[in-house]
Scaffold this active site. Sequence first.
Site, short mmCIF file in Angstrom:
data_model
loop_
_atom_site.label_atom_id
_atom_site.label_comp_id
_atom_site.label_asym_id
_atom_site.label_seq_id
_atom_site.Cartn_x
_atom_site.Cartn_y
_atom_site.Cartn_z
N HIS A 1 4.09 -6.23 11.72
CA HIS A 1 3.83 -6.39 10.16
C HIS A 1 4.87 -6.43 8.92
CE1 HIS A 1 1.13 -5.73 6.67
NE2 HIS A 1 1.99 -4.59 6.27
N TYR B 1 0.97 -1.26 -0.09
CA TYR B 1 -0.59 0.20 -0.39
C TYR B 1 1.12 1.60 -0.30
CZ TYR B 1 -4.01 3.18 1.25
OH TYR B 1 -5.41 4.19 1.33
N ASP C 1 1.33 -8.18 14.30
CA ASP C 1 0.78 -7.14 13.43
C ASP C 1 -0.07 -6.75 13.61
OD1 ASP C 1 0.46 -5.74 11.30
OD2 ASP C 1 0.56 -7.80 9.96
N SER D 1 1.32 -8.02 2.50
CA SER D 1 0.56 -7.09 2.92
C SER D 1 -0.81 -6.51 1.45
CB SER D 1 0.75 -5.23 2.91
OG SER D 1 0.82 -4.37 4.24
N GLN D 2 -0.97 -5.92 1.01
CA GLN D 2 -1.39 -4.78 -0.11
C GLN D 2 -1.26 -5.80 -1.18
OE1 GLN D 2 -3.12 -0.85 -2.31
NE2 GLN D 2 -1.49 -1.78 -2.85
#
Length: 325
Positions: free
Chosen positions: A303, A91, A273, A187-188
């Site tokens: 994360h 992201y 996370d 992540s994204q």
Amino acid sequence: MAAFDLPLDQLERYVPDLPEPDDFDAFWLKTLVAAAGPAVLEVRPEPNDLALVDCWDVTFGGFDRQPVRAWYTRPAGHSGPLPAIVEYAGYGRGRGLPHERLTWATAGYAHLLMDNRGQGDLYGSGGDTPDPESGTAMGGPGPATRGILSPYDYYYRRLITDAFRAVMALRELPGTDPARIAVIGNSQGGGLALAVAGLIPDLAAVLVSSPFLCHIQRAVSLTDLAPYGEIATYLSVHRDAEPAVGNTLSYVDAVHFARRATAPAHFGIGLRDAVCPPSTGFAAYNHYAGPDKTMHTYRFNGHEHGDAVHTRSQLRWLNPRLHPA
């Protein structure tokens, strides 16, 4: 950040009942059909000042056939068809510079790194793909809330379509083996990889870490950190929008895609996370339809999950699947 989500033994059994839209499959079929056409629009050699990998600047047709940029990188001088990987960035990040992501090309794979439309300004070295639709629908300024009042206007409808089309483009590029393509993301990017795995039945593998877009409404209730915090902030201003927002998010929740995905899958999650809470990633993993799946957890990590240790695990897991003896 201390551990705040469910303990590991409960995470391993966490299979939430997430209702999905009745027209989920029809919605995505209609969206992808509208984007159909020749995938690769332009390929130009890109100087990267490196001796061991070659790179090309690729433009392919994404959502609504709009141009999307990507870096295509291969081991230098290798002419035969290679197993290939599409990587999706996190992201706020764009594709950056052509020498930034070298792990997969130096491991012997053809590698396509997709740019994130309308992103690239939070970290890294920028992006090169605009999002022409970003100013045409109601919603907040960040990608997580652009067009969030309608699934047809929502930013992630466009980005997931781009991610799907990136695989179609890689299959058209010279020197790749279309039967040996994996998708990977953190992540994204992990959420995009899961979505693509649910939309393309014949992928060779999917590698996901700290995935965004999973069990979204639970994530919004657990964390104030971006990107989920951006959705909560939007709803704190638009107090009557929650039903519409919830409906929109149900069309892009990666748990629904995971239910449809069958490719061998490798997951990684940090149990501390606070950006993408562990239970949301486990929801996708536990719903994942393919029988060949593995989860790696990192008890004291957030994360960043296992970082380079996890990359080593990915390499050791993927190599025998895409480089069979």
